[in-house]
Design an enzyme around this catalytic site. Structure first.
Site, short mmCIF file in Angstrom:
data_model
loop_
_atom_site.label_atom_id
_atom_site.label_comp_id
_atom_site.label_asym_id
_atom_site.label_seq_id
_atom_site.Cartn_x
_atom_site.Cartn_y
_atom_site.Cartn_z
N LEU A 24 0.84 -1.20 0.00
CA LEU A 24 0.00 0.00 0.00
C LEU A 24 0.87 1.25 0.00
CD1 LEU A 24 -2.60 1.67 0.38
CD2 LEU A 24 -2.36 1.28 2.84
N ASP A 25 1.64 1.41 1.05
CA ASP A 25 2.52 2.56 1.22
C ASP A 25 3.81 2.04 1.84
OD1 ASP A 25 3.82 4.93 1.76
OD2 ASP A 25 2.50 5.50 3.41
N PRO A 26 4.79 1.64 1.02
CA PRO A 26 4.89 1.91 -0.42
C PRO A 26 4.19 0.85 -1.27
CG PRO A 26 6.87 0.80 0.33
CD PRO A 26 6.01 0.99 1.56
N ASP A 41 0.43 3.66 -3.59
CA ASP A 41 0.71 5.10 -3.72
C ASP A 41 1.61 5.37 -4.92
OD1 ASP A 41 2.85 3.79 -2.52
OD2 ASP A 41 3.32 5.40 -1.11
#
Length: 918
Positions: free
Chosen positions: A597-599, A602
């Site tokens: 997700l993050d990273p 994004d």
């Protein structure tokens, strides 16, 4: 070959031409009436089996002197084109045909078995070659002719579906014409219209690329030359695409020297390329294909040779195109991308056009292939490139194909007719070309083709074990069975050809996960303590997924490189992993990071936006990104306004980190421990009370994202308001200190949380009234509100502390129990990109890209879905060769990020955009 030498002793020989029954479209014959007449004059009796489907009628063969009869058993040699039904094989005969057995094709192994059992001598036309290994008997030219007619017909339909009427609409499929002359007449008519300016200007100039220079390519080019045309060399293709004339069609013949070059040092040497194709790479997809409208592929592709277009190449070529050279007008439809159609006449699934993994048919000649590997055979309207890849293309022009093939076969037929299948092969005096084309004789495979049996055994073992479930064709090892593992395993488990092993230091976690999915195996593994076990597990896998702390990833990556196993992680790429890039390249291994997700998501959303903006002529001026995993608002009533859906230690460590970002072209640096003082209130979603703080080093993404002229680059972490104040209080108390503390030694005396707080406050005596302790805290924290949050967290209670050596680890364990999600609670993921764009008309856009996703109380959490699904999709793409980059890789190229974005939408992970203009 000397025909005179071969003609003698033919008198009294009997051959037969059998009826073709492999396909309803098969109207060809191996020998034409003119060939039959010559054989009969040489004393050969020719029997022709009746067929009303054959392009040459029976009376044409009768007129040539052939005998027309059903029974062909008196012939010693039986000529055909395609495979023979097993029940129609006649013992002790010589059969000549395209048997499709030389690669141990499973569907034709019963045919080969029957041939061996019936003592049949089998000659395969495909193996009739000259001294240089070039085929001497083939339908190649008319495959090119028919393929070119077909693709012009399909191009007309495709362009019409895209909104453009063109002269190609007046060209039919090849089998609609009596012969190629009639087709050429229709094509000349279309060419006349093109020369008069009938092609829509919005399409731009059309370029046809012909690969190779052999019979297939020449056949296609003969048809192409009926159009008004101009040939250009490969180096002129870009200029033509941008500035060419729409009253003509441009052609380009591409040979190996134009697109193959040495991996090391460049250059091309034909002999070296023949002997060592693995030393070469193809630049076709980069230098030629981007400027092609239609590709006519007629090359022979050998296993191990560079491919013209790989699966990742196709994703790049089929991305939405910005083509500034095309004139625009109101209401004029645009093309989805430059390349419109591919006619893969070589029809080699998975070969030089890698994504073409199955042939089309005369009944269904076209399919649309899009960048996400979807195929549509029912419409010309959808996204993608039109593909025609019919493996029996010449049968659409059966008379001319028969004439062409028969004339090539005739001199070899004179030699073949000497065959007597009852006599050992060694007693014959065949020419080398004929001898080398004999696959089976006297009940066994000939020496050149004994490998077929070995290949069959290998294929059988693979099929048997796959069918039995003992071994599946691909194996994935998942390291870690924590919060995000379940959706990852579930996604991969949908494919029955993937065997999954879950390895964890906590065996009970792995067992629970394995028990939820039939066939998934669980293994106990401590990566640090048992490197031997880690090596054994990695060695057995095609891809390893590490969901362990990123500090372990360089250890795992080293083991993967040693065993030539690919690795995927959802974590940031640390310096130790980056240092392994060259080793991974040398081992032909992919180490893919930052795909959660993050990273992860994004990156994908940002890069897709940047790519689209740049193609449309815009410039990125600023990029600010916020992302966070949070409890749903109704589950956030605790002092931290937070609950843990992943490693609590990682959450707390991130609050201690340094940060760096660009603001108005200036670098701003935040020192370790000061991060909670750099908090911003955020109102992009007014219904949420959000705050954010910078995350790590954002400045590196200026180059990684290709944002050379950007003013601001900031990547930050999202939390509900109140989180940072509480974290700051915990930091002031020393509860997030990662260093050992004497009071927390596991073997020391028991201690309560209240006593620990007294120790951290530096109080000489922990025997202090509760209210006085709170007052001391208020003096230190300078905030009554912060004291209340410490109290509400239970850190002033007389409960015993589970001592884990450091305050950070001790607090982590405490909060993981205190602030975990209850059974009926759900989490929330929020991601927001604020992107400043300057457009060519000097207007400025502030674009917001948003992801708001709630978890499922009795299903997967939002964090598990947004980390697990993109990671699983990336694993599957590596298994399917969609990702072919090697070394340490980030998901920053369109062939990776566009498919993943498309596929996570199918898992319910949707995004929406907002926009304001200045």
């Amino acid at each position: 070959m000397s025909s005179t030498r071969s003609i003698k002793n033919l008198k009294g020989k009997i051959i037969a031409i059998r009826r073709e029954d492999q396909s309803v479209w098969e109207r060809r014959a191996p020998l034409a009436p003119t060939n039959v007449r010559r054989l009969i004059r040489a004393g050969v009796k020719v029997i022709v089996q009746p067929s009303n489907r054959r392009a040459y009628p029976a009376h044409a063969y009768q007129a040539a002197g052939a005998t027309l009869q059903e029974d062909i058993s008196s012939a010693s040699i039986i000529f055909g084109v395609k495979q023979v039904p097993v029940d129609q094989l006649i013992s002790n005969k010589t059969y000549c045909l395209f048997s499709h057995t030389i690669k141990a094709q499973e569907s034709n192994m019963p045919l080969l078995d029957a041939i061996l059992e019936k003592n049949i001598r089998l000659l395969d036309y495909e193996k009739l070659t000259d001294d240089n290994g070039q085929r001497v008997v083939a339908f190649g030219k008319y495959a090119g002719v028919a393929g070119m007619i077909n693709i012009l017909h399909g191009l007309g339909l495709r362009l019409l579906a895209l909104g453009h009427h063109t002269p190609f609409m007046h060209i039919g499929p090849a089998h609609n014409y009596r012969d190629s002359a009639m087709a050429r007449q229709a094509i000349r008519g279309a060419g006349y219209e093109i020369a008069l300016g009938a092609m829509p200007k919005s399409i731009g100039p059309l370029t046809f690329i012909f690969t190779g220079s052999g019979n297939v390519s020449q056949g296609g080019q003969e048809v192409f030359q009926e159009l008004p045309h101009e040939y250009v060399p490969p180096e002129m293709l870009r200029k033509v695409a941008e500035h060419g004339d729409t009253t003509k069609i441009y052609g380009c013949e591409v040979r190996r020297r134009h697109h193959l070059e040495r991996k090391d040092g460049g250059g091309f040497d034909s002999d070296e390329c023949d002997k060592h194709p693995e030393r070469y790479i193809s630049t076709f997809s980069k230098k030629i294909a981007p400027y092609a409208s239609v590709i006519i592929n007629g090359i022979y592709w050998a296993v191990g040779s560079p491919k013209l277009i790989t699966i990742p190449d196709a994703k790049y070529l089929l991305r939405p195109a910005y083509t500034p050279w095309l004139p625009s007008s109101i209401g004029a439809p645009t093309l989805p991308h430059r390349i419109l159609a591919i006619c893969d006449i070589s029809a080699d699934p998975g070969g030089s056009i890698e994504f073409m993994n199955e042939c089309t048919t005369i009944d269904t000649p076209f399919c649309l292939y899009d960048a996400d590997r979807n195929k549509d055979t029912k419409s010309f309207k959808g996204p993608g490139v039109l593909v025609c890849s019919i493996d029996n293309m010449p049968t659409q022009l059966p008379k001319e194909s028969t004439d062409f093939f028969g004339n090539l076969l005739y001199p070899y037929a004179l030699d073949i007719i000497q065959s007597d299948a009852k006599v050992p092969l060694e007693e014959h005096n065949f020419s080398p070309a004929v001898y080398d084309a004999i696959i089976a004789s006297n009940g066994k495979l000939t020496p050149n083709f004994e490998y077929i049996q070995e290949l069959r055994l290998l294929n059988h073992r693979c099929k048997h074990t796959a069918d039995s479930g003992e071994i599946r064709s691909k194996k994935v090892v998942v390291l870690g069975a924590g919060h995000v593992s379940a959706p990852l395993v579930e996604y991969l488990h949908r494919n029955s050809n993937i065997h999954i092993t879950v390895a964890s230091q906590l065996k009970e976690e792995a067992d629970i996960l394995a028990n939820n999915f039939a066939g998934v195996e669980s293994v106990l593994l401590d990566v640090i303590e048992r490197p031997d076990t880690l090596n054994d597990i990695v060695k057995s896998a095609d891809v390893v997924v590490s969901l362990l702390p990123y500090s372990l990833h360089h250890v795992i990556a080293n083991v993967c490189i040693h065993n030539k196993t690919h690795l995927v992680t959802a974590s940031y790429t640390n310096e130790d992993v980056k240092a392994l890039h060259e080793k991974a390249l040398a081992a032909d291994v992919t180490i893919l990071n930052e795909i959660g997700l993050d990273p992860g998501i994004d990156h994908l959303l940002a890069l897709e936006c940047f790519d689209n903006v740049k193609q449309a002529g815009g410039k990125i001026e600023s990029f600010i990104s916020w992302c966070g995993g949070l409890p749903a608002p109704e589950c956030s009533s605790n002092p931290l306004r937070y609950k843990f859906s992943w490693s609590p230690r990682g959450v707390l460590l991130n609050t201690l980190a340094s940060a760096k970002f660009y603001s108005n072209r200036q670098i701003v640096e935040i020192q370790p421990g000061d991060l909670m003082s750099a908090v911003q209130d955020l109102d992009f979603l007014p219904g949420f009370a959000l705050e954010g703080f910078p995350n790590r080093d954002s400045t590196i993404y200026k180059d990684l994202y290709g944002l050379s002229n950007v003013n601001t680059v900031l990547r930050g972490t999202l939390r509900f308001k109140g989180f940072c104040n509480t974290i700051q209080a915990l930091q002031f108390l020393g509860l997030t200190d990662p260093n050992p503390h004497p009071s927390l030694h596991p073997n020391g005396p028991d201690i309560t949380w209240r006593v620990l707080i007294c120790n951290l406050l530096g109080l000489a005596n922990d025997n202090i009234f509760y209210e006085n302790l709170k007052r001391k805290l208020a003096e230190m924290l300078n905030s009554e509100e912060s004291v209340k949050t410490i109290e509400d967290l239970g850190l002033l209670e007389e409960d015993l502390v589970l001592k884990l050596n450091t305050p950070l680890d001790t607090l982590t364990h405490f909060l993981s129990k205190k602030l975990c999600y209850d059974k009926n609670e759900r989490d929330l993921v929020i991601l927001r990109h604020n992107i400043g764009i300057l457009w060519p008309d000097n207007r400025r856009e502030n674009r917001g890209i948003n992801l708001v996703l709630y978890g499922e109380p009795r299903g997967y959490s939002a964090m598990a879905r947004t980390v697990g699904y993109p990671t699983a999709i990336a694993v599957k793409m590596i298994l399917d060769d969609e990702i072919q980059q090697r070394g340490v890789v980030l998901p920053f190229t369109p062939d990776i990020y566009r498919p993943i974005l498309n596929r996570i939408k199918a898992e319910g992970i949707e995004f929406f955009e907002t926009s304001t203009w200045v």
